[in-house]
Enzyme design. Structure first.
Site, PDB file in Angstrom:
ATOM      1  N   HIS A  34      -1.585   4.506   8.237  1.00 60.41           N
ATOM      2  CA  HIS A  34      -2.772   3.826   7.713  1.00 60.41           C
ATOM      3  C   HIS A  34      -3.059   2.627   8.605  1.00 60.41           C
ATOM      4  O   HIS A  34      -2.228   1.729   8.733  1.00 60.41           O
ATOM      5  CB  HIS A  34      -2.546   3.370   6.276  1.00 60.41           C
ATOM      6  N   GLU A  36       0.819  -1.208   0.000  1.00 56.32           N
ATOM      7  CA  GLU A  36       0.000   0.000   0.000  1.00 56.32           C
ATOM      8  C   GLU A  36       0.858   1.265   0.000  1.00 56.32           C
ATOM      9  O   GLU A  36       0.394   2.343   0.369  1.00 56.32           O
ATOM     10  CB  GLU A  36      -0.953  -0.014   1.192  1.00 56.32           C
ATOM     11  N   TYR A  90     -11.418  17.928  20.499  1.00 58.89           N
ATOM     12  CA  TYR A  90     -10.165  17.301  20.090  1.00 58.89           C
ATOM     13  C   TYR A  90     -10.263  16.688  18.703  1.00 58.89           C
ATOM     14  O   TYR A  90      -9.279  16.656  17.952  1.00 58.89           O
ATOM     15  CB  TYR A  90      -9.734  16.271  21.132  1.00 58.89           C
ATOM     16  N   HIS A 137      -6.057  -0.322  10.272  1.00 63.60           N
ATOM     17  CA  HIS A 137      -7.324  -1.032  10.135  1.00 63.60           C
ATOM     18  C   HIS A 137      -7.954  -1.101  11.532  1.00 63.60           C
ATOM     19  O   HIS A 137      -8.396  -2.149  11.979  1.00 63.60           O
ATOM     20  CB  HIS A 137      -7.114  -2.435   9.572  1.00 63.60           C
ATOM     21  N   HIS A 141     -12.493  -0.277   4.768  1.00 65.12           N
ATOM     22  CA  HIS A 141     -11.035  -0.476   4.788  1.00 65.12           C
ATOM     23  C   HIS A 141     -10.387   0.151   6.011  1.00 65.12           C
ATOM     24  O   HIS A 141      -9.885  -0.562   6.864  1.00 65.12           O
ATOM     25  CB  HIS A 141     -10.456   0.094   3.485  1.00 65.12           C
TER      26      HIS A 141
END
Length: 212
Positions: A92, A73, A119, A94, A159
């Site tokens: 990135h 990725e 926040y 999951h 995703h």
């Protein structure tokens, strides 16, 4: 911070993400800008046991240089860096709650999560939803790049999130805030809520400019 120290910080913070359940198995990846390119999570690796000496290294053109082969990725990271030239790192994940939200129907594609807390407004701001595109498809990188023009954080449908920050700690802190807001969003389903108003969110964003 020199490259050696950045490699150590990279692995320590990746291990912390893994230990706290923000990434599982070999999912998720992170990258850090260095003087002559980038360091990146190797493909098929787990963030819990990364070796500083084996991190993938890319040159300033994004070409693989040394270490283990980079994550499949990589293109998501490079898409962010092309649009966010001040970004020092990209995360990135999951992570469970953010992924759960990304699977929901009826989301606002322009801004998935309401500003439930100051926040979230401070660290994330607006969070666009990138429509589902299979992992590894170059079109996903193109979609992220388009969204990253105006946003330092995006949520990939079905995703997970991709978040850029001025530094690796900044990118991770923003990713954690996104995950916490996603958790609150799910907990509060069906419960009357009072998120920040547009004016309140804008005031926070003005006081603490988000992103990079």
């Amino acid at each position: 911070m020199n490259e050696s120290k950045k490699r150590e910080e990279f692995c320590q913070m990746a291990a912390s993400l893994y230990a706290r359940g923000l990434t599982a198995g070999s999912s998720g990846n992170i990258s850090v800008r260095i003087e002559d390119g980038w360091l990146m999570t190797p493909t098929g690796s787990t963030m819990g046991t990364l070796d500083p000496a084996r991190l993938s290294k890319l040159d300033n053109k994004g070409e693989y240089v040394s270490g283990d082969k980079p994550t499949k990725e990589t293109f998501l990271h490079m898409a962010m860096y092309r649009q966010r030239p001040k970004a020092g790192a990209v995360v990135h994940l999951h992570s469970t709650y953010a992924v759960a939200v990304s699977c929901m129907a009826g989301l606002d594609p322009e801004n998935v999560l309401p500003p439930l807390t100051a926040y979230h407004a401070m660290r994330i701001g607006e969070l666009p939803l990138v429509p589902y595109i299979p992992p590894g498809d170059p079109a996903l990188g193109e979609a992220v790049e388009a969204a990253a023009k105006d946003h330092h954080a995006v949520l990939l449908a079905n995703h997970g999130p991709v978040v850029a920050g001025k530094s690796l700690p900044d990118a991770i802190f923003a990713s954690e805030e996104l995950e916490e807001t996603a958790k609150l969003f799910l907990i509060l389903q069906g419960v009357p809520t009072a998120p920040l108003s547009e004016e309140q969110a804008a005031e926070i964003a003005k006081r603490y400019p988000v992103g990079c």
